[in-house]
Design a protein around this motif. Structure first.
Motif, PDB file in Angstrom:
ATOM      1  N   LEU A 250       0.575  -1.216   0.019  1.00 19.33           N
ATOM      2  CA  LEU A 250       0.049  -0.016   0.112  1.00 19.33           C
ATOM      3  C   LEU A 250       0.979   1.485   0.015  1.00 19.33           C
ATOM      4  O   LEU A 250       0.286   2.273  -0.106  1.00 19.33           O
ATOM      5  N   LYS A 251       2.324   1.032   0.327  1.00 20.80           N
ATOM      6  CA  LYS A 251       3.066   2.343   0.236  1.00 20.80           C
ATOM      7  C   LYS A 251       4.472   1.826  -0.753  1.00 20.80           C
ATOM      8  O   LYS A 251       5.373   1.549  -0.341  1.00 20.80           O
TER       9      LYS A 251
ATOM     10  N   TYR B 247       6.006   5.642   1.476  1.00 20.45           N
ATOM     11  CA  TYR B 247       4.927   6.541   1.272  1.00 20.45           C
ATOM     12  C   TYR B 247       3.929   6.065   0.336  1.00 20.45           C
ATOM     13  O   TYR B 247       4.211   5.255  -0.540  1.00 20.45           O
ATOM     14  N   ARG B 248       2.858   6.529   0.350  1.00 17.69           N
ATOM     15  CA  ARG B 248       1.633   6.194  -0.585  1.00 17.69           C
ATOM     16  C   ARG B 248       1.906   7.006  -2.049  1.00 17.69           C
ATOM     17  O   ARG B 248       1.478   6.354  -3.033  1.00 17.69           O
ATOM     18  N   SER B 249       2.355   7.982  -1.967  1.00 21.03           N
ATOM     19  CA  SER B 249       2.547   8.782  -3.286  1.00 21.03           C
ATOM     20  C   SER B 249       4.008   9.229  -3.521  1.00 21.03           C
ATOM     21  O   SER B 249       4.429   9.431  -2.492  1.00 21.03           O
ATOM     22  N   ARG B 250       4.322   9.614  -4.674  1.00 18.93           N
ATOM     23  CA  ARG B 250       5.675  10.091  -5.166  1.00 18.93           C
ATOM     24  C   ARG B 250       5.884  11.308  -4.415  1.00 18.93           C
ATOM     25  O   ARG B 250       7.110  11.874  -3.936  1.00 18.93           O
ATOM     26  N   SER B 251       4.795  12.199  -4.726  1.00 21.89           N
ATOM     27  CA  SER B 251       4.947  13.631  -4.308  1.00 21.89           C
ATOM     28  C   SER B 251       5.277  13.695  -2.668  1.00 21.89           C
ATOM     29  O   SER B 251       6.021  14.389  -2.226  1.00 21.89           O
ATOM     30  N   ASP B 252       4.618  12.718  -1.902  1.00 15.81           N
ATOM     31  CA  ASP B 252       4.772  12.537  -0.201  1.00 15.81           C
ATOM     32  C   ASP B 252       6.259  12.199  -0.354  1.00 15.81           C
ATOM     33  O   ASP B 252       7.291  12.788   0.693  1.00 15.81           O
ATOM     34  N   ALA B 253       6.834  11.358  -0.984  1.00 13.72           N
ATOM     35  CA  ALA B 253       8.134  10.692  -0.939  1.00 13.72           C
ATOM     36  C   ALA B 253       9.243  11.819  -1.317  1.00 13.72           C
ATOM     37  O   ALA B 253      10.298  12.238  -0.678  1.00 13.72           O
TER      38      ALA B 253
ATOM     39  N   LEU C 144       7.346  -2.729  -6.391  1.00 11.73           N
ATOM     40  CA  LEU C 144       6.182  -3.210  -6.640  1.00 11.73           C
ATOM     41  C   LEU C 144       5.564  -3.905  -5.539  1.00 11.73           C
ATOM     42  O   LEU C 144       4.239  -4.307  -5.364  1.00 11.73           O
ATOM     43  N   PHE C 145       6.651  -4.675  -4.773  1.00 10.77           N
ATOM     44  CA  PHE C 145       6.020  -5.717  -3.948  1.00 10.77           C
ATOM     45  C   PHE C 145       6.905  -5.455  -2.675  1.00 10.77           C
ATOM     46  O   PHE C 145       8.110  -5.284  -2.493  1.00 10.77           O
ATOM     47  N   GLU C 146       6.313  -5.529  -1.111  1.00  8.02           N
ATOM     48  CA  GLU C 146       7.157  -5.309  -0.243  1.00  8.02           C
ATOM     49  C   GLU C 146       7.455  -6.806   0.155  1.00  8.02           C
ATOM     50  O   GLU C 146       6.495  -7.613   0.538  1.00  8.02           O
TER      51      GLU C 146
END
Length: 60
Positions: free
Chosen positions: A7-8, A27-33, A55-57
C-alpha cells in the motif's frame, strides 16, 4: 511465499558505507516521498538518499 502488493510502494532509501541501500521510510504517493526527500537533503546534506518504487513489499 505469498507476496501482496504494498500500500506504500514509494520509499526513501539511504546508502550505507557498505554501498548497500537501506529503506528508511515508505509513502503512498511519489509527491510525499519527494517532499520528505527534500527535507532530508537539507537536514543531512552529506548522506546520499534516493526515492525508489517497489512493486512488492518483502517480508521475512
Amino acid at each position: 511465499m505469498n507476496e501482496k502488493p504494498s500500500l506504500k510502494p514509494w520509499a526513501i532509501a539511504r546508502q550505507l558505507p557498505t554501498l548497500k541501500w537501506l529503506i528508511i521510510a515508505r509513502y503512498r504517493s511519489r509527491s510525499d516521498a519527494d517532499g520528505h526527500l527534500l527535507l532530508l537533503r537539507q537536514r543531512v546534506p552529506n548522506m546520499k538518499f534516493k526515492v525508489v518504487f517497489e512493486l512488492f513489499e518483502t517480508t521475512r
